[in-house]
Design a protein around this motif. Structure first.
Motif, PDB file in Angstrom:
ATOM      1  N   ALA A  51     -98.989 -71.152 -29.970  1.00 50.75           N
ATOM      2  CA  ALA A  51     -97.667 -71.493 -30.104  1.00 50.75           C
ATOM      3  C   ALA A  51     -97.497 -72.013 -31.567  1.00 50.75           C
ATOM      4  O   ALA A  51     -98.643 -72.354 -32.203  1.00 50.75           O
ATOM      5  CB  ALA A  51     -97.194 -72.460 -29.204  1.00 50.75           C
ATOM      6  N   GLY A  52     -96.443 -71.840 -32.037  1.00 44.89           N
ATOM      7  CA  GLY A  52     -96.037 -72.133 -33.442  1.00 44.89           C
ATOM      8  C   GLY A  52     -94.576 -71.975 -33.882  1.00 44.89           C
ATOM      9  O   GLY A  52     -93.825 -71.810 -33.431  1.00 44.89           O
ATOM     10  N   GLY A  53     -94.501 -71.899 -35.264  1.00 48.98           N
ATOM     11  CA  GLY A  53     -93.358 -71.840 -35.809  1.00 48.98           C
ATOM     12  C   GLY A  53     -93.091 -70.741 -36.882  1.00 48.98           C
ATOM     13  O   GLY A  53     -94.110 -70.204 -37.446  1.00 48.98           O
ATOM     14  N   GLN A  54     -91.969 -70.413 -37.249  1.00 51.71           N
ATOM     15  CA  GLN A  54     -91.734 -69.394 -38.107  1.00 51.71           C
ATOM     16  C   GLN A  54     -90.575 -69.690 -39.386  1.00 51.71           C
ATOM     17  O   GLN A  54     -89.451 -69.992 -38.656  1.00 51.71           O
ATOM     18  CB  GLN A  54     -91.491 -67.858 -37.847  1.00 51.71           C
ATOM     19  CG  GLN A  54     -90.514 -67.620 -36.895  1.00 51.71           C
ATOM     20  CD  GLN A  54     -90.789 -67.642 -35.431  1.00 51.71           C
ATOM     21  OE1 GLN A  54     -91.864 -68.143 -34.947  1.00 51.71           O
ATOM     22  NE2 GLN A  54     -89.717 -67.428 -34.547  1.00 51.71           N
ATOM     23  N   PHE A  72     -85.109 -70.299 -39.037  1.00 52.79           N
ATOM     24  CA  PHE A  72     -86.201 -70.873 -38.508  1.00 52.79           C
ATOM     25  C   PHE A  72     -86.317 -70.451 -36.967  1.00 52.79           C
ATOM     26  O   PHE A  72     -85.242 -70.238 -36.355  1.00 52.79           O
ATOM     27  CB  PHE A  72     -86.309 -72.381 -38.861  1.00 52.79           C
ATOM     28  CG  PHE A  72     -85.596 -73.054 -38.186  1.00 52.79           C
ATOM     29  CD1 PHE A  72     -85.778 -73.761 -36.818  1.00 52.79           C
ATOM     30  CD2 PHE A  72     -84.379 -73.362 -38.722  1.00 52.79           C
ATOM     31  CE1 PHE A  72     -84.913 -74.478 -36.404  1.00 52.79           C
ATOM     32  CE2 PHE A  72     -83.442 -74.213 -37.977  1.00 52.79           C
ATOM     33  CZ  PHE A  72     -83.775 -74.673 -37.219  1.00 52.79           C
ATOM     34  N   GLY A  73     -87.736 -70.641 -36.396  1.00 51.82           N
ATOM     35  CA  GLY A  73     -87.616 -70.396 -35.052  1.00 51.82           C
ATOM     36  C   GLY A  73     -88.976 -70.741 -34.502  1.00 51.82           C
ATOM     37  O   GLY A  73     -89.920 -71.356 -35.345  1.00 51.82           O
ATOM     38  N   LEU A  74     -89.152 -70.850 -33.218  1.00 52.07           N
ATOM     39  CA  LEU A  74     -90.441 -70.977 -32.484  1.00 52.07           C
ATOM     40  C   LEU A  74     -90.914 -69.680 -31.890  1.00 52.07           C
ATOM     41  O   LEU A  74     -90.234 -68.811 -31.466  1.00 52.07           O
ATOM     42  CB  LEU A  74     -90.130 -72.061 -31.627  1.00 52.07           C
ATOM     43  CG  LEU A  74     -89.590 -73.392 -31.997  1.00 52.07           C
ATOM     44  CD1 LEU A  74     -89.054 -74.369 -31.297  1.00 52.07           C
ATOM     45  CD2 LEU A  74     -90.596 -74.093 -33.045  1.00 52.07           C
ATOM     46  N   ASP A  94     -85.145 -67.278 -32.851  1.00 50.20           N
ATOM     47  CA  ASP A  94     -85.037 -67.425 -34.017  1.00 50.20           C
ATOM     48  C   ASP A  94     -83.597 -67.898 -34.197  1.00 50.20           C
ATOM     49  O   ASP A  94     -82.569 -67.641 -33.503  1.00 50.20           O
ATOM     50  CB  ASP A  94     -84.946 -66.374 -35.309  1.00 50.20           C
ATOM     51  CG  ASP A  94     -86.429 -66.059 -35.441  1.00 50.20           C
ATOM     52  OD1 ASP A  94     -87.442 -67.053 -35.840  1.00 50.20           O
ATOM     53  OD2 ASP A  94     -86.717 -64.891 -35.855  1.00 50.20           O
ATOM     54  N   ARG A  95     -83.323 -69.124 -35.082  1.00 52.00           N
ATOM     55  CA  ARG A  95     -81.714 -69.469 -35.282  1.00 52.00           C
ATOM     56  C   ARG A  95     -81.375 -69.183 -36.573  1.00 52.00           C
ATOM     57  O   ARG A  95     -82.260 -69.673 -37.703  1.00 52.00           O
ATOM     58  CB  ARG A  95     -81.694 -71.134 -34.808  1.00 52.00           C
ATOM     59  CG  ARG A  95     -80.660 -71.640 -35.061  1.00 52.00           C
ATOM     60  CD  ARG A  95     -79.568 -71.319 -33.703  1.00 52.00           C
ATOM     61  NE  ARG A  95     -78.436 -71.950 -33.721  1.00 52.00           N
ATOM     62  CZ  ARG A  95     -77.457 -71.884 -32.957  1.00 52.00           C
ATOM     63  NH1 ARG A  95     -77.332 -70.989 -32.381  1.00 52.00           N
ATOM     64  NH2 ARG A  95     -76.268 -72.472 -33.136  1.00 52.00           N
ATOM     65  N   LEU A  96     -80.548 -68.269 -36.887  1.00 47.49           N
ATOM     66  CA  LEU A  96     -80.169 -67.727 -38.159  1.00 47.49           C
ATOM     67  C   LEU A  96     -79.129 -68.130 -38.506  1.00 47.49           C
ATOM     68  O   LEU A  96     -77.867 -68.057 -38.065  1.00 47.49           O
ATOM     69  CB  LEU A  96     -80.366 -66.263 -38.001  1.00 47.49           C
ATOM     70  CG  LEU A  96     -81.530 -65.615 -37.677  1.00 47.49           C
ATOM     71  CD1 LEU A  96     -81.536 -64.119 -37.335  1.00 47.49           C
ATOM     72  CD2 LEU A  96     -82.664 -65.820 -38.852  1.00 47.49           C
ATOM     73  N   ALA A 105     -76.305 -67.461 -35.756  1.00 50.30           N
ATOM     74  CA  ALA A 105     -76.765 -66.597 -34.654  1.00 50.30           C
ATOM     75  C   ALA A 105     -78.067 -67.136 -33.865  1.00 50.30           C
ATOM     76  O   ALA A 105     -79.028 -67.471 -34.776  1.00 50.30           O
ATOM     77  CB  ALA A 105     -76.820 -65.075 -35.408  1.00 50.30           C
ATOM     78  N   THR A 106     -78.290 -66.610 -32.766  1.00 48.81           N
ATOM     79  CA  THR A 106     -79.641 -66.664 -32.289  1.00 48.81           C
ATOM     80  C   THR A 106     -80.216 -65.527 -31.926  1.00 48.81           C
ATOM     81  O   THR A 106     -79.525 -64.562 -31.017  1.00 48.81           O
ATOM     82  CB  THR A 106     -79.519 -67.739 -30.868  1.00 48.81           C
ATOM     83  OG1 THR A 106     -79.000 -69.104 -31.431  1.00 48.81           O
ATOM     84  CG2 THR A 106     -81.005 -67.861 -30.214  1.00 48.81           C
ATOM     85  N   VAL A 107     -81.507 -65.272 -32.013  1.00 47.49           N
ATOM     86  CA  VAL A 107     -82.098 -64.017 -31.557  1.00 47.49           C
ATOM     87  C   VAL A 107     -83.418 -64.255 -30.777  1.00 47.49           C
ATOM     88  O   VAL A 107     -84.150 -65.281 -31.166  1.00 47.49           O
ATOM     89  CB  VAL A 107     -82.650 -63.003 -32.783  1.00 47.49           C
ATOM     90  CG1 VAL A 107     -83.427 -61.839 -32.199  1.00 47.49           C
ATOM     91  CG2 VAL A 107     -81.735 -62.731 -33.761  1.00 47.49           C
ATOM     92  N   ALA A 108     -83.491 -63.738 -29.385  1.00 48.92           N
ATOM     93  CA  ALA A 108     -84.520 -64.335 -28.475  1.00 48.92           C
ATOM     94  C   ALA A 108     -85.081 -62.839 -28.370  1.00 48.92           C
ATOM     95  O   ALA A 108     -84.563 -61.818 -27.896  1.00 48.92           O
ATOM     96  CB  ALA A 108     -83.926 -64.843 -27.143  1.00 48.92           C
ATOM     97  N   ARG A 109     -86.523 -62.903 -28.204  1.00 49.46           N
ATOM     98  CA  ARG A 109     -87.309 -61.760 -28.171  1.00 49.46           C
ATOM     99  C   ARG A 109     -88.277 -61.829 -26.975  1.00 49.46           C
ATOM    100  O   ARG A 109     -89.231 -62.899 -26.895  1.00 49.46           O
ATOM    101  CB  ARG A 109     -87.975 -61.445 -29.328  1.00 49.46           C
ATOM    102  CG  ARG A 109     -86.945 -61.289 -30.547  1.00 49.46           C
ATOM    103  CD  ARG A 109     -87.585 -60.948 -31.845  1.00 49.46           C
ATOM    104  NE  ARG A 109     -87.085 -60.978 -32.987  1.00 49.46           N
ATOM    105  CZ  ARG A 109     -87.013 -62.251 -33.816  1.00 49.46           C
ATOM    106  NH1 ARG A 109     -87.617 -63.110 -33.367  1.00 49.46           N
ATOM    107  NH2 ARG A 109     -86.200 -62.104 -34.871  1.00 49.46           N
TER     108      ARG A 109
END
Length: 194
Positions: A51-54, A72-74, A94-96, A105-109
């Protein structure tokens, strides 16, 4: 007298020979101990949870417009090392901050990952499904589902820490009022292995 001198000379020669070789039995050299060689371990085993962040940056293209995005995101996932190949699954969010949008905007994958085990280095491909939600201010919240694919590379900096870069291309068809929306993202990631 001649007899005594020659006998003395012979005795001295024999005692010298006995002294040179010694009276003790010859010492035995120790038998060499066999060395047990441990089996060769792989340079890195990618199996396990992480687990981590980006940090992410990219472009969002709703219709003909092109907007910059960063944020940024997790992420969290599980990988299984099959020897030369690594398979895994991951979720990330990611929260952009997207230009010209009043909010974020939020992108979930949900990802499938397939990589090549090159020791401490693992190049990989990834694909999956994504959900994009845009806070559009007075227009309300917009959301849509789509797919993505991409490539990445991970370096095992230690047994516990991985460093990665990842490029993804997203496609959201008929994204509510925005129509077809594409997005490209580039992420720098840090993961912690468990």
């Amino acid at each position: 007298m001649k007899y005594v001198v020659s006998t003395a000379a012979i005795m001295m020669g024999l005692s010298g020979a006995a002294y040179a070789g010694g009276m003790a039995e010859p010492a035995m050299e120790p038998t060499p101990t066999p060395v047990v060689v441990a089996p060769v371990q792989p340079l890195n085993d990618w199996t396990g949870f992480y687990a981590g962040g980006q940090l992410t940056m990219g472009d969002v293209e709703p219709g003909a417009a092109e907007l910059d995005a960063d944020g940024f995101g997790l992420h969290a996932g599980y990988r299984y090392d099959l020897g030369s190949y690594v398979l895994g699954a991951e979720i990330d969010v990611d929260r952009l901050d997207v230009d010209t949008l009043p909010d974020d905007a939020t992108v979930a994958r949900l990802k499938a990952v397939a990589g090549y085990d090159a020791g401490r280095f693992m190049p990989y491909v990834t694909a999956g499904i994504a959900r994009l939600e845009v806070d559009a201010g007075a227009a309300g919240d917009l959301s849509g589902n789509g797919g993505f694919y991409g490539v990445g590379a991970t370096y095992a900096a230690s047994d516990r820490i991985d460093l990665s870069v990842e490029y993804l291309q997203h496609e959201f068809d008929d994204f509510e009022v925005l129509g077809d929306t594409d997005a490209d993202t580039l992420s720098a990631r840090v993961s912690f292995n468990f």
